[in-house]
Scaffold this motif. Structure first.
Motif, PDB file in Angstrom:
ATOM      1  N   ALA A   1       0.824  -1.213   0.000  1.00  0.00           N
ATOM      2  CA  ALA A   1       0.000   0.000   0.000  1.00  0.00           C
ATOM      3  C   ALA A   1       0.855   1.258   0.000  1.00  0.00           C
ATOM      4  CB  ALA A   1      -0.928   0.006   1.216  1.00  0.00           C
ATOM      5  N   LEU A   2       2.086   1.156   0.484  1.00  0.00           N
ATOM      6  CA  LEU A   2       2.952   2.331   0.521  1.00  0.00           C
ATOM      7  C   LEU A   2       3.360   2.803  -0.865  1.00  0.00           C
ATOM      8  CD1 LEU A   2       5.376   1.579   3.511  1.00  0.00           C
ATOM      9  CD2 LEU A   2       3.549   3.265   3.421  1.00  0.00           C
ATOM     10  N   VAL A   3       3.219   1.974  -1.848  1.00  0.00           N
ATOM     11  CA  VAL A   3       3.596   2.378  -3.207  1.00  0.00           C
ATOM     12  C   VAL A   3       2.784   3.586  -3.643  1.00  0.00           C
ATOM     13  CG1 VAL A   3       3.733   1.631  -5.616  1.00  0.00           C
ATOM     14  CG2 VAL A   3       4.299   0.042  -3.776  1.00  0.00           C
ATOM     15  N   ALA A   4       1.539   3.664  -3.155  1.00  0.00           N
ATOM     16  CA  ALA A   4       0.664   4.775  -3.541  1.00  0.00           C
ATOM     17  C   ALA A   4       0.866   6.008  -2.676  1.00  0.00           C
ATOM     18  CB  ALA A   4      -0.803   4.322  -3.471  1.00  0.00           C
ATOM     19  N   GLU A   5       1.728   5.963  -1.659  1.00  0.00           N
ATOM     20  CA  GLU A   5       1.963   7.102  -0.788  1.00  0.00           C
ATOM     21  C   GLU A   5       2.687   8.203  -1.550  1.00  0.00           C
ATOM     22  OE1 GLU A   5       1.834   9.656   1.897  1.00  0.00           O
ATOM     23  OE2 GLU A   5       1.193   7.703   2.657  1.00  0.00           O
ATOM     24  N   THR A   6       2.115   9.419  -1.547  1.00  0.00           N
ATOM     25  CA  THR A   6       2.710  10.532  -2.296  1.00  0.00           C
ATOM     26  C   THR A   6       3.815  11.238  -1.508  1.00  0.00           C
ATOM     27  OG1 THR A   6       0.978  12.002  -1.448  1.00  0.00           O
ATOM     28  CG2 THR A   6       0.586  10.929  -3.577  1.00  0.00           C
ATOM     29  N   ASP A   7       3.742  11.147  -0.186  1.00  0.00           N
ATOM     30  CA  ASP A   7       4.775  11.769   0.648  1.00  0.00           C
ATOM     31  C   ASP A   7       5.930  10.792   0.794  1.00  0.00           C
ATOM     32  OD1 ASP A   7       6.373  12.970   2.545  1.00  0.00           O
ATOM     33  OD2 ASP A   7       4.726  13.536   3.867  1.00  0.00           O
ATOM     34  N   ALA A   8       7.018  11.072   0.062  1.00  0.00           N
ATOM     35  CA  ALA A   8       8.142  10.141   0.043  1.00  0.00           C
ATOM     36  C   ALA A   8       8.768   9.981   1.429  1.00  0.00           C
ATOM     37  CB  ALA A   8       9.199  10.610  -0.956  1.00  0.00           C
ATOM     38  N   ALA A   9       8.854  11.085   2.170  1.00  0.00           N
ATOM     39  CA  ALA A   9       9.450  10.998   3.506  1.00  0.00           C
ATOM     40  C   ALA A   9       8.597  10.131   4.419  1.00  0.00           C
ATOM     41  CB  ALA A   9       9.603  12.398   4.103  1.00  0.00           C
ATOM     42  N   GLU A  10       7.275  10.293   4.345  1.00  0.00           N
ATOM     43  CA  GLU A  10       6.384   9.480   5.168  1.00  0.00           C
ATOM     44  C   GLU A  10       6.448   8.020   4.736  1.00  0.00           C
ATOM     45  OE1 GLU A  10       3.539   8.725   8.164  1.00  0.00           O
ATOM     46  OE2 GLU A  10       4.950  10.371   7.768  1.00  0.00           O
ATOM     47  N   ALA A  11       6.544   7.760   3.419  1.00  0.00           N
ATOM     48  CA  ALA A  11       6.643   6.383   2.919  1.00  0.00           C
ATOM     49  C   ALA A  11       7.923   5.730   3.419  1.00  0.00           C
ATOM     50  CB  ALA A  11       6.603   6.383   1.395  1.00  0.00           C
ATOM     51  N   ALA A  12       9.031   6.476   3.397  1.00  0.00           N
ATOM     52  CA  ALA A  12      10.312   5.931   3.865  1.00  0.00           C
ATOM     53  C   ALA A  12      10.241   5.626   5.365  1.00  0.00           C
ATOM     54  CB  ALA A  12      11.434   6.926   3.580  1.00  0.00           C
ATOM     55  N   ARG A  13       9.598   6.519   6.110  1.00  0.00           N
ATOM     56  CA  ARG A  13       9.484   6.297   7.559  1.00  0.00           C
ATOM     57  C   ARG A  13       8.661   5.049   7.852  1.00  0.00           C
ATOM     58  NH1 ARG A  13       6.030   6.909  11.469  1.00  0.00           N
ATOM     59  NH2 ARG A  13       4.419   7.737  10.080  1.00  0.00           N
ATOM     60  N   LYS A  14       7.531   4.912   7.199  1.00  0.00           N
ATOM     61  CA  LYS A  14       6.666   3.754   7.432  1.00  0.00           C
ATOM     62  C   LYS A  14       7.336   2.468   6.979  1.00  0.00           C
ATOM     63  CE  LYS A  14       2.233   6.192   7.206  1.00  0.00           C
ATOM     64  NZ  LYS A  14       0.945   6.331   6.501  1.00  0.00           N
ATOM     65  N   LEU A  15       8.129   2.548   5.891  1.00  0.00           N
ATOM     66  CA  LEU A  15       8.824   1.349   5.413  1.00  0.00           C
ATOM     67  C   LEU A  15       9.844   0.888   6.454  1.00  0.00           C
ATOM     68  CD1 LEU A  15       9.297  -0.701   3.187  1.00  0.00           C
ATOM     69  CD2 LEU A  15      10.978   0.869   2.170  1.00  0.00           C
ATOM     70  N   ARG A  16      10.524   1.846   7.081  1.00  0.00           N
ATOM     71  CA  ARG A  16      11.476   1.468   8.119  1.00  0.00           C
ATOM     72  C   ARG A  16      10.764   0.792   9.291  1.00  0.00           C
ATOM     73  NH1 ARG A  16      13.722   6.491   6.639  1.00  0.00           N
ATOM     74  NH2 ARG A  16      12.640   7.538   8.370  1.00  0.00           N
ATOM     75  N   GLU A  17       9.591   1.268   9.621  1.00  0.00           N
ATOM     76  CA  GLU A  17       8.829   0.659  10.712  1.00  0.00           C
ATOM     77  C   GLU A  17       8.423  -0.770  10.350  1.00  0.00           C
ATOM     78  OE1 GLU A  17       5.554   3.196  11.443  1.00  0.00           O
ATOM     79  OE2 GLU A  17       6.733   4.767  12.460  1.00  0.00           O
TER      80      GLU A  17
END
Length: 538
Positions: A133-149
Motif C-alpha cells: 500500500a505504501l507504493v501509492a503514498e505521495t509523501d516520500a518521507a512518510e513512505a520511507a518512515r513507514k517502510l522502516r517501521e
C-alpha cells in the motif's frame, strides 16, 4: 647338554630390555584407557547435569531442548568406555531419565513453535499488504518512515512455516523495492539539500570565527546574534556532520561572548570605582564650608569639578542620577556661599552655645549654685578644655548675641571652677593661681617702670636732646664709655624682662574675660610705659 651351555650375556640383556619395553607399553595403554574412561565419565556427567538444568527452565527454547535431546540420545547409543560397571549403570540410568524428560518438552516446544510460525505468517502477510500500500503514498518521507517501521516489525517475525517462508519474503522484498523506487529520488534530493545546508553552516562558522577576536562589543554582538538567527533557519545536514559543524560554530560564538563577559567584568570594576569616586566628590561638595573657610572652599570646589571631569564613566543606569546629585550639591554649595556670612554667624553662635551647654552639663540640674555630683577629675578637665577650646575658636557673633552668650559662658565657667576647685587645681583652669600669676606679672613690670622713673624721670624733648648730647661727649672719655655701655646693658635687660613677662602672660591659663580684662589692661599699660621709658632714657 644344552642346559650346560654358557648363557650369552648380551642376549640376556636384549631379552630383558624387550620385556621391560612390553611392560611399559602395557602400563601406558592401561593408563591411557583409564584416562579415557575418566574423561568420558566426566563428559557424560556434564551432559546429564546440563540436560537436567534445561528440563527445569521455564524459558527453554525449542532449539536448546532439541539439541540437548539429540546429545543425550547419542550418548545413550554410544556411551563409550567407563571406569567401572557401576559407573556405566549409574550414568546410563541418569541419561535415560533426563532423555525421557526432554522428549515431551521437545514435542511441546515443537508444537508451540509451529503455532508461532503460523501466527508469524499471518503477521508477515499483513506487513506485505501494508508495504504494497505504501507504493501509492505521495509523501516520500512518510513512505520511507513507514517502510522502516515495517522492516523493524518483519525482523521480529522472521520464523514462519518453511513452505511459506520464501514466498512471503519475495512478496515483501518486491514491495520494498517498489517503495524504494519512489523514495530514492526523494532521498537524493534530500542529500543534496543537506549538503547545501552544510555548506551554508560552514560559511557561518567562518564568519563567526572571523568575529570571535573582535573588541567592538556592541556591533559584533549584534552581528553574531544575526548569524545565530540565520543558523536556526537552516535545515539539517548530512548525518554524522551535525555535531562537528555545531561544535565549531558554538566554539566561535562562545569565544567572543566569553571575552565580552570578561571585559564587562573588568569594566564593572572600573565603573564601581568611578561611582565610588564620584559619590565621594559629591560628599566633599556637601562638606565644603563646614569649617567657615569659604575662600579655601571655593578653591576646593574648582579642584572637585576638575576631578569630576577626570573621573571615567559609570554604568548608564547610574550616570544621569549621579550627575543630577552632583549638580544639586553644587547648587546647595552656591546657596551656602551666598549666605556664608549668615551661616558663619549661625555656626559661631552654635559653637558658643555648645561650649556653654558643655559646661552647664557639669552642674547639677543646670543650677550653678546647687551641690554637684561626683565626677572624675579627668572627665571634668577634658570637658572644660573642650568647652574653652570651642569658645576660643568660634568666630565673631553679633553684639546683641555676644553679650548674653559671654555672660552665660562666664557664669557657667565660674560655677564649674568653683564647684570643681579641687579637680582643676594645678591646671590651666585654676582661677586663683592664674589671677595670682597675672597680679605678679603686673607688679613685676610696674617695678621696672618705677626703677626707670627714679633713674630717669620724664623730661621735655629739649632736655632729652641735651642729655643725649652730654652722653655723647662723655662717651669720648674712657669712664664715659664705660658708663654708656653699662646704661645700654641696663636698658636691654629691662627690655628683655618686659618681653619675658609678656611671654609668661601668654602662658597663663584660662581666666574669665571680666576678671582678666582689668589685669590685662593694667599689664599692657605697664609694659608699654616701661618700654617707652627705656627708649626715652638718655
Amino acid at each position: 647338554a644344552a642346559g650346560d651351555r654358557p648363557v650369552d650375556e648380551g642376549l640376556r640383556s636384549r631379552v630383558d630390555a624387550a620385556g621391560a619395553a612390553v611392560h611399559a607399553r602395557e602400563d601406558e595403554a592401561r593408563e591411557s584407557r583409564s584416562r579415557e574412561e575418566r574423561e568420558n565419565l566426566e563428559r557424560l556427567t556434564r551432559l546429564a547435569g546440563h540436560a537436567e538444568t534445561l528440563v527445569g527452565r521455564p524459558d527453554l527454547t525449542l532449539k536448546d531442548c532439541d539439541h540437548a535431546a539429540r546429545d543425550v540420545k547419542a550418548a545413550l547409543d554410544h556411551p563409550g568406555p567407563l571406569p567401572s560397571r557401576q559407573d556405566r549403570e549409574t550414568t546410563v540410568e541418569r541419561l535415560r531419565k533426563v532423555h525421557a524428560a526432554l522428549t515431551p518438552r521437545v514435542q511441546e516446544l515443537r508444537e508451540a513453535d509451529d503455532w508461532q510460525r503460523w501466527a508469524n505468517a499471518t503477521i508477515q502477510e499483513e506487513i506485505c499488504r501494508k508495504a504494497e500500500a505504501l507504493v501509492a503514498e505521495t509523501d516520500a518521507a512518510e513512505a520511507a518512515r513507514k517502510l522502516r517501521e515495517l522492516q523493524a516489525q518483519w525482523k521480529k517475525v522472521t520464523l514462519v512455516p518453511r513452505d511459506q517462508s520464501q514466498a512471503l519474503w519475495l512478496r515483501f522484498k518486491a514491495a520494498q523495492d517498489a517503495v524504494r523506487a519512489t523514495t530514492d529520488q526523494y532521498f537524493a534530493a534530500q542529500a543534496e539539500e543537506r549538503a547545501t545546508n552544510l555548506a551554508r553552516k560552514e560559511e557561518l562558522c567562518q564568519k563567526a570565527e572571523g568575529l570571535s577576536a573582535s573588541a567592538d562589543w556592541v556591533r559584533t554582538a549584534e552581528a553574531i546574534k544575526a548569524l545565530q538567527a540565520e543558523w536556526k533557519t537552516i535545515g539539517a545536514v548530512p548525518r554524522g556532520r551535525e555535531k562537528v559543524v555545531w561544535d565549531r560554530f558554538h566554539a566561535a560564538c562562545d569565544a567572543f561572548f566569553t571575552r565580552r563577559r570578561e571585559d564587562l567584568s573588568r569594566r564593572k570594576q572600573v565603573w564601581a570605582a568611578n561611582l565610588a569616586q564620584k559619590q565621594a566628590l559629591i560628599a566633599e561638595v556637601d562638606a565644603l564650608g563646614s569649617d567657615g573657610d569659604w575662600e579655601r572652599a571655593a578653591k576646593e570646589l574648582r579642584r572637585i569639578q576638575a576631578e569630576w571631569r577626570a573621573v571615567g564613566p559609570v554604568r548608564k543606569k547610574h550616570s544621569d542620577e549621579l550627575w543630577q546629585r552632583f549638580q544639586e550639591a553644587l547648587t546647595r554649595f552656591q546657596e551656602r556661599y551666598v549666605q556664608r556670612d549668615e551661616l558663619q554667624v549661625a555656626a559661631s553662635v552654635s559653637e558658643r552655645e555648645a561650649a556653654c551647654v558643655s559646661l552647664e552639663a557639669l552642674l547639677p540640674s543646670g543650677d550653678e549654685t546647687a551641690s554637684r555630683e561626683a565626677v572624675p577629675a579627668a572627665t571634668v578637665i577634658t570637658q572644660v578644655r573642650d568647652a574653652w577650646s570651642r569658645w576660643e575658636r568660634s568666630g565673631p557673633v553679633p553684639a546683641e548675641s555676644l553679650a548674653a552668650l559671654t555672660e552665660r559662658f562666664r557664669r557657667a565657667f565660674a560655677s564649674v571652677v568653683r564647684n570643681y576647685s579641687d579637680e582643676v587645681r594645678g591646671t590651666e583652669f585654676d582661677l586663683e593661681s592664674n589671677l595670682r600669676k597675672m597680679e605678679e606679672l603686673c607688679q613685676k613690670v610696674e617695678e621696672l617702670v618705677s626703677e626707670a622713673a627714679v633713674t630717669g624721670p620724664d623730661q621735655s624733648p629739649a632736655a632729652i636732646l641735651a642729655a643725649k648730647w652730654r652722653e655723647a661727649l662723655a662717651a669720648n672719655t674712657i669712664a664715659g664709655a664705660a658708663s654708656a655701655a653699662t646704661e645700654e646693658a641696663r636698658r636691654r635687660a629691662a627690655a628683655d624682662s618686659v618681653r619675658d613677662a609678656q611671654a609668661a602672660w601668654k602662658r597663663i591659663g584660662h581666666v574669665p574675660e571680666d576678671l582678666a580684662r582689668p589685669l590685662a589692661v593694667r599689664f599692657q599699660k605697664a609694659c608699654s610705659k616701661a618700654l617707652e621709658q627705656r627708649r626715652r632714657s638718655p
